[in-house]
Design a protein around this motif. Structure first.
Motif, PDB file in Angstrom:
ATOM      1  N   CYS A 290      74.487 -35.266  38.124  1.00 16.95           N
ATOM      2  CA  CYS A 290      74.378 -35.086  39.572  1.00 16.95           C
ATOM      3  C   CYS A 290      75.741 -35.245  40.224  1.00 16.95           C
ATOM      4  CB  CYS A 290      73.384 -36.079  40.176  1.00 16.95           C
ATOM      5  SG  CYS A 290      73.893 -37.810  39.993  1.00 16.95           S
ATOM      6  N   ARG A 291      75.806 -34.793  41.475  1.00 16.53           N
ATOM      7  CA  ARG A 291      76.999 -34.965  42.301  1.00 16.53           C
ATOM      8  C   ARG A 291      76.603 -35.681  43.587  1.00 16.53           C
ATOM      9  NH1 ARG A 291      79.762 -28.908  42.144  1.00 16.53           N
ATOM     10  NH2 ARG A 291      80.246 -28.862  39.899  1.00 16.53           N
ATOM     11  N   GLY A 292      77.508 -36.490  44.110  1.00 16.24           N
ATOM     12  CA  GLY A 292      77.243 -37.186  45.351  1.00 16.24           C
ATOM     13  C   GLY A 292      76.402 -38.430  45.144  1.00 16.24           C
ATOM     14  N   ASP A 293      76.086 -39.066  46.280  1.00 14.33           N
ATOM     15  CA  ASP A 293      75.307 -40.301  46.256  1.00 14.33           C
ATOM     16  C   ASP A 293      74.245 -40.258  47.346  1.00 14.33           C
ATOM     17  OD1 ASP A 293      76.829 -41.639  44.197  1.00 14.33           O
ATOM     18  OD2 ASP A 293      78.418 -41.882  45.678  1.00 14.33           O
ATOM     19  N   GLY A 294      73.231 -41.103  47.163  1.00  9.39           N
ATOM     20  CA  GLY A 294      72.200 -41.262  48.177  1.00  9.39           C
ATOM     21  C   GLY A 294      71.421 -40.002  48.435  1.00  9.39           C
TER      22      GLY A 294
ATOM     23  N   ALA B 249      57.217 -29.211  29.718  1.00  8.98           N
ATOM     24  CA  ALA B 249      55.982 -29.788  30.257  1.00  8.98           C
ATOM     25  C   ALA B 249      55.916 -31.289  29.975  1.00  8.98           C
ATOM     26  CB  ALA B 249      54.771 -29.075  29.669  1.00  8.98           C
ATOM     27  N   PHE B 250      56.283 -31.710  28.767  1.00 12.28           N
ATOM     28  CA  PHE B 250      56.237 -33.133  28.435  1.00 12.28           C
ATOM     29  C   PHE B 250      57.280 -33.924  29.222  1.00 12.28           C
ATOM     30  CE2 PHE B 250      53.782 -31.967  24.598  1.00 12.28           C
ATOM     31  CZ  PHE B 250      52.812 -32.948  24.679  1.00 12.28           C
ATOM     32  N   VAL B 251      58.451 -33.337  29.429  1.00  8.26           N
ATOM     33  CA  VAL B 251      59.483 -34.025  30.208  1.00  8.26           C
ATOM     34  C   VAL B 251      59.037 -34.175  31.661  1.00  8.26           C
ATOM     35  CG1 VAL B 251      61.861 -33.892  31.033  1.00  8.26           C
ATOM     36  CG2 VAL B 251      61.341 -33.264  28.695  1.00  8.26           C
ATOM     37  N   VAL B 252      58.443 -33.123  32.226  1.00 10.95           N
ATOM     38  CA  VAL B 252      57.943 -33.193  33.603  1.00 10.95           C
ATOM     39  C   VAL B 252      56.828 -34.231  33.715  1.00 10.95           C
ATOM     40  CG1 VAL B 252      56.683 -31.917  35.387  1.00 10.95           C
ATOM     41  CG2 VAL B 252      58.618 -30.851  34.220  1.00 10.95           C
ATOM     42  N   LEU B 253      55.937 -34.259  32.735  1.00  7.19           N
ATOM     43  CA  LEU B 253      54.864 -35.250  32.748  1.00  7.19           C
ATOM     44  C   LEU B 253      55.436 -36.666  32.703  1.00  7.19           C
ATOM     45  CD1 LEU B 253      51.914 -36.110  32.607  1.00  7.19           C
ATOM     46  CD2 LEU B 253      51.975 -35.717  30.131  1.00  7.19           C
ATOM     47  N   ALA B 254      56.428 -36.884  31.837  1.00 12.27           N
ATOM     48  CA  ALA B 254      57.056 -38.204  31.749  1.00 12.27           C
ATOM     49  C   ALA B 254      57.699 -38.583  33.067  1.00 12.27           C
ATOM     50  CB  ALA B 254      58.097 -38.206  30.621  1.00 12.27           C
ATOM     51  N   ASN B 255      58.410 -37.647  33.686  1.00 12.04           N
ATOM     52  CA  ASN B 255      59.089 -37.956  34.944  1.00 12.04           C
ATOM     53  C   ASN B 255      58.092 -38.206  36.073  1.00 12.04           C
ATOM     54  OD1 ASN B 255      61.931 -38.064  36.017  1.00 12.04           O
ATOM     55  ND2 ASN B 255      61.009 -36.687  37.530  1.00 12.04           N
ATOM     56  N   THR B 256      56.982 -37.468  36.078  1.00 15.04           N
ATOM     57  CA  THR B 256      55.956 -37.678  37.101  1.00 15.04           C
ATOM     58  C   THR B 256      55.356 -39.077  36.998  1.00 15.04           C
ATOM     59  OG1 THR B 256      55.414 -35.311  37.075  1.00 15.04           O
ATOM     60  CG2 THR B 256      53.779 -36.801  38.031  1.00 15.04           C
ATOM     61  N   LEU B 257      55.105 -39.523  35.773  1.00 17.92           N
ATOM     62  CA  LEU B 257      54.578 -40.873  35.571  1.00 17.92           C
ATOM     63  C   LEU B 257      55.594 -41.929  35.999  1.00 17.92           C
ATOM     64  CD1 LEU B 257      52.860 -40.408  32.081  1.00 17.92           C
ATOM     65  CD2 LEU B 257      51.747 -40.534  34.315  1.00 17.92           C
ATOM     66  N   LEU B 258      56.862 -41.667  35.738  1.00 16.83           N
ATOM     67  CA  LEU B 258      57.907 -42.614  36.132  1.00 16.83           C
ATOM     68  C   LEU B 258      58.071 -42.662  37.649  1.00 16.83           C
ATOM     69  CD1 LEU B 258      60.585 -41.764  33.409  1.00 16.83           C
ATOM     70  CD2 LEU B 258      59.120 -43.789  33.496  1.00 16.83           C
ATOM     71  N   VAL B 259      57.965 -41.498  38.286  1.00 13.51           N
ATOM     72  CA  VAL B 259      58.067 -41.454  39.754  1.00 13.51           C
ATOM     73  C   VAL B 259      56.933 -42.249  40.395  1.00 13.51           C
ATOM     74  CG1 VAL B 259      57.878 -39.918  41.764  1.00 13.51           C
ATOM     75  CG2 VAL B 259      59.343 -39.281  39.842  1.00 13.51           C
TER      76      VAL B 259
ATOM     77  N   ARG C 131      65.508 -39.505  38.522  1.00 16.36           N
ATOM     78  CA  ARG C 131      65.527 -38.251  39.276  1.00 16.36           C
ATOM     79  C   ARG C 131      64.160 -38.048  39.920  1.00 16.36           C
ATOM     80  NH1 ARG C 131      67.961 -32.353  37.439  1.00 16.36           N
ATOM     81  NH2 ARG C 131      66.915 -31.098  39.044  1.00 16.36           N
ATOM     82  N   PRO C 132      64.101 -37.735  41.201  1.00 18.43           N
ATOM     83  CA  PRO C 132      62.811 -37.650  41.889  1.00 18.43           C
ATOM     84  C   PRO C 132      61.921 -36.481  41.458  1.00 18.43           C
ATOM     85  CG  PRO C 132      64.590 -36.977  43.345  1.00 18.43           C
ATOM     86  CD  PRO C 132      65.237 -37.549  42.126  1.00 18.43           C
ATOM     87  N   SER C 133      62.517 -35.381  41.011  1.00 17.28           N
ATOM     88  CA  SER C 133      61.712 -34.217  40.639  1.00 17.28           C
ATOM     89  C   SER C 133      62.462 -33.346  39.641  1.00 17.28           C
ATOM     90  CB  SER C 133      61.365 -33.390  41.883  1.00 17.28           C
ATOM     91  OG  SER C 133      60.700 -32.186  41.524  1.00 17.28           O
ATOM     92  N   LEU C 134      61.701 -32.721  38.756  1.00 11.89           N
ATOM     93  CA  LEU C 134      62.272 -31.775  37.787  1.00 11.89           C
ATOM     94  C   LEU C 134      61.774 -30.357  38.045  1.00 11.89           C
ATOM     95  CD1 LEU C 134      62.053 -33.830  34.472  1.00 11.89           C
ATOM     96  CD2 LEU C 134      64.102 -33.272  35.787  1.00 11.89           C
ATOM     97  N   ALA C 135      61.193 -30.134  39.212  1.00 12.58           N
ATOM     98  CA  ALA C 135      60.724 -28.792  39.559  1.00 12.58           C
ATOM     99  C   ALA C 135      61.921 -27.847  39.682  1.00 12.58           C
ATOM    100  CB  ALA C 135      59.937 -28.827  40.865  1.00 12.58           C
TER     101      ALA C 135
END
Length: 269
Positions: free
Chosen positions: A56-60, A150-160, A167-171
């Protein structure tokens, strides 16, 4: 899913450590062939995708994440590279054509009980083994990449949902297709039309494999287009219904993805 969760909640480095531990555990439980399969088809694309998605770039609030579609395009290129390695190894080691390998793999299917129930199945299997055999490898690559995503998105959704995701979203959005993608398509298309035998076969397969990012870009464009539509869910369900029962619609979706990238390139210039 556990490996993706480690990387997406802690760091890409932690994900790599978890991957090494997973390989060590499998080494104690399985033979060398399965370790190679696990490392090549799961660990390599998964760790690369997670590492890229955490850039990523930047903050906040102004933080700009690495486009998920770009990371997925690189994973698609990786799958095409694995196919090319397999193709070169098979041709030089066994001195047989890739069509022959597909035909041998489908020979058992042609004698299955389903063939007796529906005579049309044998007809399509023969077409798949002879004229459309490159579709087997391309479809396998699409499924491989989409399953990892699909598995990475599922993992990230559970973490969110637990507020521990980095990272807030992988869409993915319609934009984010890499500039090298058209070059790969043109080279594979040239190999498909100008090459002979296995060269033409490889060109067709890689060309179809690398259409996946454009297909996903077109899907994202459709979702964005329908944001302001009344009855959006109905239109999206109808759209996916057409994709399932009328596969040629995928050509229009891919064309939309190509148009999106070309439009972005022209605006950038």
């Amino acid at each position: 899913l556990p490996l993706a969760s480690v990387g997406l909640s802690l760091s890409a480095r932690h994900g790599m450590f978890a991957a090494v531990i997973a390989c060590a555990v499998i080494a104690l439980l399985a033979d060398a062939g399965y370790i190679l399969f696990f490392a090549l088809f799961i660990i390599l694309p998964l760790t690369h995708f997670v590492r890229k998605c955490l850039l990523c770039r930047g903050d906040g609030v102004a933080k700009q994440w690495y486009p998920a579609l770009s990371a997925l395009s690189e994973m698609t290129l990786l799958s095409a590279g694995v196919f090319m390695v397999f193709a070169l190894t098979s041709v030089h080691a066994e001195h047989i054509e890739l069509k022959t390998i597909v035909a041998a793999a489908l020979s058992d299917t042609s004698n299955s009980p389903m063939e007796d129930a529906d005579p049309n199945i044998s007809h399509y299997i023969r077409l798949l083994a002879n004229q459309w055999s490159f579709l087997v490898f391309a479809a396998a690559s699409w499924i491989w990449v989409l399953l990892i995503y699909a598995f990475v998105v599922l993992a990230n959704t559970l973490l969110v949902s637990r507020h521990v995701a980095l990272r807030p979203s992988l869409a993915f959005t319609p934009l984010g297709l890499p500039m090298w993608l058209p070059v790969i398509l043109l080279l594979s298309a040239a190999l498909a039309f100008l090459g002979k035998g296995n060269d033409s076969f490889a060109g067709k397969t890689v060309f179809l494999i690398m259409l996946l990012p454009y297909f996903l870009s077109g899907i994202a464009s459709m979702h964005r287009l329908t944001l302001a539509w009344a009855g959006r869910k109905f239109w999206l369900i109808s759209f996916y219904f057409l994709l399932v029962f009328f596969p040629w619609v995928a050509v229009l979706v891919i064309a939309r993805g190509v148009y999106t990238q070309l439009e972005g390139m022209l605006e950038h210039n």
